[in-house]
Write a protein that holds these residues in place. Sequence first.
Motif, PDB file in Angstrom:
ATOM      1  N   GLY A  48      28.555  45.542 -46.603  1.00 24.24           N
ATOM      2  CA  GLY A  48      27.596  45.397 -45.519  1.00 24.24           C
ATOM      3  C   GLY A  48      28.295  44.833 -44.301  1.00 24.24           C
ATOM      4  N   THR A 505      20.254  51.141 -44.995  1.00 21.48           N
ATOM      5  CA  THR A 505      20.142  49.804 -45.593  1.00 21.48           C
ATOM      6  C   THR A 505      19.985  49.893 -47.105  1.00 21.48           C
ATOM      7  N   LEU A 515      23.053  46.021 -44.301  1.00 21.75           N
ATOM      8  CA  LEU A 515      23.152  47.160 -43.378  1.00 21.75           C
ATOM      9  C   LEU A 515      24.496  47.853 -43.598  1.00 21.75           C
ATOM     10  N   ARG A 559      13.154  52.695 -40.096  1.00 22.78           N
ATOM     11  CA  ARG A 559      13.111  51.253 -40.398  1.00 22.78           C
ATOM     12  C   ARG A 559      11.939  50.563 -39.692  1.00 22.78           C
ATOM     13  N   ILE A 572      13.583  44.195 -41.050  1.00 20.33           N
ATOM     14  CA  ILE A 572      14.415  45.391 -41.058  1.00 20.33           C
ATOM     15  C   ILE A 572      14.247  46.181 -39.756  1.00 20.33           C
ATOM     16  N   GLU A 581      21.552  40.740 -41.455  1.00 18.78           N
ATOM     17  CA  GLU A 581      21.111  41.015 -42.826  1.00 18.78           C
ATOM     18  C   GLU A 581      20.218  39.872 -43.283  1.00 18.78           C
TER      19      GLU A 581
END
Length: 727
Positions: A48, A505, A515, A559, A572, A581
């Motif tokens: 991520g 994600t 992410l 999202r 998100i 995150e």
Amino acid sequence: MRPVKSGGGWRAIVYTWQKARDVGGVRAMWRAMRSKNACKTCALGMGGQKGGMVNERGSFPEVCKKSLQAMAADMQPGIPASFWREHTLANLQAMSPRQLETSGRLVQPVLVEHGASNYRPISWDEAMERVVKELRAIAADQSFWYFSGRSSNEAGFVLQLLARLYGTNNVNNCSYYCHQASGVGLASSVGSGTATIVLEDLEHSDLVFVIGGNPASNHPRLMSTLKSIRRRGGEVVVINPVRETGLVNFRVPSDPWSLLFGTKIATLYVQPHIGGDLALLTGVAKQIDAMQAYDESFLQKYCHGYREWQDTLRRTPWEEIEKKSGVPREQIDAIATRYARARNVVFCWTMGITHHAHGVQNVQAIANLALMRGMVGRPHAGLLPIRGHSNVQGIGSVGVTPKLRDTVLKNLQSRFNVTLPTTPGLDTMGCMEAAHRGDLRAGFCLGGNLYGSNPDSAYASEAMRRLNLLVYLNTSLNTGHAHGLARETIILPVLARDEEPQSTTQESMFNFVRLSDGGPRRHHGPRSEVEIIAELGAKLLGENGLLDWQSMRDTGQIRQAIAQVVPGYEQIADIGTTRQEFQLEGRTFHAPQFGTPDGKARLHAHALPELPTLESDQLRLMTVRSEGQFNTVVYEDDDLYRGQDRRDVVLIHPDDMERLGLTADQRVTVRSATGSLAWILARPFDKIRPGNVLMYYPEANVLVPRTVDPASRTPAFKGIVVRIVAG
Ligand SMILES: Nc1nc2c(c(=O)[nH]1)N[C@H]1C(S)=C(S)[C@@H](COP(=O)(O)OP(=O)(O)OC[C@H]3O[C@@H](n4cnc5c(=O)[nH]c(N)nc54)[C@H](O)[C@@H]3O)O[C@H]1N2
Ligand SMILES: Nc1nc2c(c(=O)[nH]1)N[C@H]1C(S)=C(S)[C@@H](COP(=O)(O)OP(=O)(O)OC[C@H]3O[C@@H](n4cnc5c(=O)[nH]c(N)nc54)[C@H](O)[C@@H]3O)O[C@H]1N2
Ligand SMILES: [Mo]
């Protein structure tokens, strides 16, 4: 092959360099591994925005062999068009899972129709037209939509929405063959179906139970945490019918001391019979009760069902517990003694717990034991199902289930101004059964290998044969493409997570949302999952104007919708720009206020299940993973830690070998009530509890019956009664 004496170690490091060389150099591999994408394999989660090989606590390098294997597999060359001419279906059917996987990356849509001898490449337009035509010709409830936990939240969300707008709730995911029993069991105990702790809690615990799992192979990064716990003087209790090498001793590659000298992992290793856990856990609770080492005030203040449960414990005789678990009283007491003196305890479990007809009860028994000493609902202690696929939890969160949570359904309907179907949807096994009955016409699989992961392979193949259309979205070839065929079967090639043109994600098993940046494509041809789904939506449902399918190509806009629809996922919405995150709210319990309507947890009393009665020539079989595979994808034939160099083996305790008059490497046939496998090598394996045997999934799935846990509908992949006969 000589078994290694510890897990991890130099072999893991040497392997890393070899793999890097195979795919075009250390730099290419390093770049790929360090890119800002969530790791592709298990749900322990790393990568991520902190960069590859970094966990949520910022620790680096966190790497394991299987993430390298998965990366190397995605870096393979494309399958050339000539492959499809040269390989008939019969050829593909004769190939092993490993041969199929190493054929290369899928780069063009291919089709095989009933009666044809080969797949043939087709254009994307033709593929889409065929799918739309079939879906228009049938009733929506004649279709099913299966999702593997490898896809992104965005792809999962849009595809489940598409299926429901089309008109069916036959939407399910691989969790039904995996941790569904954990979700159902945990929800019934603490009102939330996922881990009750975060990574940091685990790192502060002083006793960890590892029940029914082999993390040295399947969640290697957990090993460095277990190592640290041991180093601080903490304890690890392992409950497993097999003495797994890596759980006895592990060399953590990123730790020089551990690498040189190894780290002892288990402080106590208890080997019940397959299926004996419920009896064993009940025994431990009974002993804690007898020792009065439980937390009475916690139970009274924060739990329901305590008295009934305690009565059941007291009434259950020790003889029954010993017989049904296969564990002598002294060992049960030894577990209880350790548990009673520990201050912060985490209970981890995996498929040895869920893959049983009483999987939910197993999970409830773990929760009971934890609640009994107030080990849930505070920091540094709790319940931790070690999840499988890298995003299996995320796709469940964003609606990939047959029954949506009421708030999600309500939010979806108001956000998109639509009415969604409320007819009951089928779970995964339900779809296979309906297909076998001839009630379904079409199936759409976003990733995975539905055929290969099924029990009773012959039945699964037949169920699929009765469909008109089966569509697979995959990165590479697997056994499903050879044996799971409908009248018309289409494979659509997709981009891997780190090749996506837009960010996506994923949610880890610690309820942490990551992410992934995506990255440059490695091949022309494969398309992004989201793009394929949005195009199908536009072509199939575009005319009704209910949804702006164009916007569903944009992961940022998807999202926004997820944030409005899924409680807890609000943050998100802007993650694409903030790159922040986050931890999901309402799932971690650091105070004794649970997710149930009144905030209290519940203990569940159980009658102990009979272990299957075995005749003198019968044994109990578990079907498990080797160190060289990821589910139905086999990277290598070796199982390093169990000292095996091939997969067509059945591992039997030497005492059982002798009793059955078998010699090492003798050819045998393994028979169950469901099927039989001939030409298998019988191998002596002294690490398994006598009376139990081990074979590798997916090859052994012809032997697995379709028995499911009635409460979670998870198949009993462990604990199959078999006979082993010479020849
Ligand atoms: N390298 C690698 N990593 C993986 C995967 C992979 O295939 N390869 N798969 C991913 C997925 S989807 C999942 S779900 C997880 C699976 O992770 P695991 O659950 O560790 O996988 P299994 O191979 O099914 O192993 C089951 C373990 O349970 C033990 N066992 C079997 N029956 C019983 C029983 O009745 N009681 C107890 N106490 N133990 C029992 C077996 O001896 C074995 O050690 O791993 C994930 N990570
Ligand atoms: N006998 C027995 N059976 C079992 C089990 C067992 O222990 N014993 N375990 C069960 C468990 S725990 C699980 S989770 C299931 C696994 O079930 P699945 O999730 O259905 O199977 P996988 O083998 O993980 O799926 C492999 C395929 O995923 C595709 N793939 C890889 N990456 C991507 C991607 O990014 N996108 C897309 N679209 N496709 C991708 C590849 O083409 C690959 O062939 O099997 C279950 N079956
Ligand atoms: Mo799984």
